[in-house]
Design a protein around this motif. Structure first.
Motif, PDB file in Angstrom:
ATOM      1  N   THR A  54      93.217  -9.768  62.762  1.00  0.00           N
ATOM      2  CA  THR A  54      93.644  -9.319  64.087  1.00  0.00           C
ATOM      3  C   THR A  54      92.426  -9.086  64.955  1.00  0.00           C
ATOM      4  N   VAL A  55      92.476  -9.548  66.201  1.00  0.00           N
ATOM      5  CA  VAL A  55      91.439  -9.289  67.195  1.00  0.00           C
ATOM      6  C   VAL A  55      92.083  -8.518  68.344  1.00  0.00           C
ATOM      7  N   VAL A  56      91.544  -7.344  68.652  1.00  0.00           N
ATOM      8  CA  VAL A  56      92.012  -6.558  69.796  1.00  0.00           C
ATOM      9  C   VAL A  56      90.997  -6.719  70.916  1.00  0.00           C
ATOM     10  N   ALA A  75      93.612 -15.792  62.704  1.00  0.00           N
ATOM     11  CA  ALA A  75      93.696 -14.473  63.340  1.00  0.00           C
ATOM     12  C   ALA A  75      94.614 -14.511  64.553  1.00  0.00           C
ATOM     13  N   ARG A  76      95.219 -13.384  64.882  1.00  0.00           N
ATOM     14  CA  ARG A  76      96.004 -13.245  66.097  1.00  0.00           C
ATOM     15  C   ARG A  76      95.253 -12.330  67.054  1.00  0.00           C
ATOM     16  N   ARG A  77      95.491 -12.515  68.352  1.00  0.00           N
ATOM     17  CA  ARG A  77      94.798 -11.728  69.376  1.00  0.00           C
ATOM     18  C   ARG A  77      95.792 -10.816  70.080  1.00  0.00           C
ATOM     19  N   THR A 143      97.465   1.928  66.604  1.00  0.00           N
ATOM     20  CA  THR A 143      98.720   1.490  65.999  1.00  0.00           C
ATOM     21  C   THR A 143      98.499   0.302  65.076  1.00  0.00           C
ATOM     22  N   GLU A 144      97.657  -0.643  65.504  1.00  0.00           N
ATOM     23  CA  GLU A 144      97.343  -1.788  64.654  1.00  0.00           C
ATOM     24  C   GLU A 144      96.592  -1.357  63.397  1.00  0.00           C
ATOM     25  N   LEU A 145      95.651  -0.436  63.558  1.00  0.00           N
ATOM     26  CA  LEU A 145      94.894   0.048  62.394  1.00  0.00           C
ATOM     27  C   LEU A 145      95.782   0.836  61.445  1.00  0.00           C
ATOM     28  N   GLY A 146      96.862   1.418  61.970  1.00  0.00           N
ATOM     29  CA  GLY A 146      97.768   2.210  61.158  1.00  0.00           C
ATOM     30  C   GLY A 146      98.951   1.437  60.631  1.00  0.00           C
TER      31      GLY A 146
END
Length: 264
Positions: A54-56, A75-77, A143-146
């Motif tokens: 994942t890339v934020v 990866a998704r962005r 939220t992504e990290l969790g």
């Protein structure tokens, strides 16, 4: 925290290994930071080995259009525009970007001389905490990290120093890093950023530009970080409350983040 030696992306760093006290540390390989990914080579061994899922992207729409990310394989962005509601009141010239200012000493002095650059950055960091788009963006990141079972995540802005630096500060503080660790990690980008912009700084000073102004503009200073931390205290009292109430991240998500990202 040394940068990962990747040729195609600047300021690429793994937060893993940073101490959290009590014999704990950030788990390696799960949360990374960098500058923009417009030149990233997904096949570069140092990049491919990270397995980023994942890339934020913390940049503005203009930044994303001008220099689109090149993503690691598979990866998704996720777009999380921290400054969407801030540019008009930031104190920074809306039409001039970093390179514009560093090629025009008169323009830089007009907009950012006399301490105005430091004041503008301090206000920007306060907006990271208080602004609607800032709160929404950092909520998205956490939220992504969790997310249970999520793979390695990389977050970035343009130079990888301010929006990205605040993101790292929030994550490390939430994991229990002490002030010295947080501050050292935040300031660790200065060497890489100054090296990247060295030719531009030399040209700026050769035209009569103030070298201190250039360094204030392209680097990070402790007072920038302190402004953001002060805004947290003034508005919420603590980082924990800022994350729970200011960002709206539930305690269950914070618990997953701590479980995923720490190692004994």
């Amino acid at each position: 925290m040394p940068a990962i030696p990747a040729a195609s992306v600047a300021n690429l760093r793994d937060l893993g290994g940073l101490p959290l006290g009590g014999g704990r540390a950030v788990r390696p390989g799960l949360v990374l930071r960098s500058a923009q990914l417009d030149r990233l080579d997904p096949a570069e061994p140092a990049v491919a080995a990270l397995g980023i899922r994942t890339v934020v992207d913390l940049r503005t729409e203009t930044e994303r259009v001008e220099r689109p990310d090149r993503l690691p394989a598979g990866a998704r962005r996720i777009v999380a525009d921290v400054l969407a509601d801030h540019l008009a009141v930031s104190g920074l010239p809306p039409a001039a970007r970093l390179k514009d200012l560093l090629t025009d000493p008169a323009l830089a002095e007009e907009y950012l001389g006399g301490g105005k650059v430091r004041a503008a950055f301090a206000q920007t960091y306060r907006t990271f905490v208080a602004g609607d788009s800032g709160r929404a963006s950092y909520r998205t990141l956490l939220t992504e990290l969790g997310t249970p079972g999520a793979g390695p995540l990389l977050f970035h802005c343009t130079a990888g120093k301010d929006r990205t630096g605040w993101a790292a500060t929030v994550v490390l503080s939430l994991l229990g890093a002490d002030e010295e660790t947080v501050r050292s990690e935040y300031l660790s980008v200065n060497t890489a950023v100054r090296q990247a912009f060295a030719p531009m700084i030399e040209g700026f000073t050769a035209q009569g530009g103030d070298p201190d102004l250039a360094l204030d503009l392209i680097g990070v200073l402790p007072e920038y970080l302190e402004a953001g931390l002060d805004e947290v205290v003034v508005r919420h009292g603590s980082m924990e409350t800022y994350v729970r109430e200011g960002l709206g991240v539930p305690d269950e998500v914070t618990g997953v983040i701590r479980e995923r990202l720490t190692v004994g």
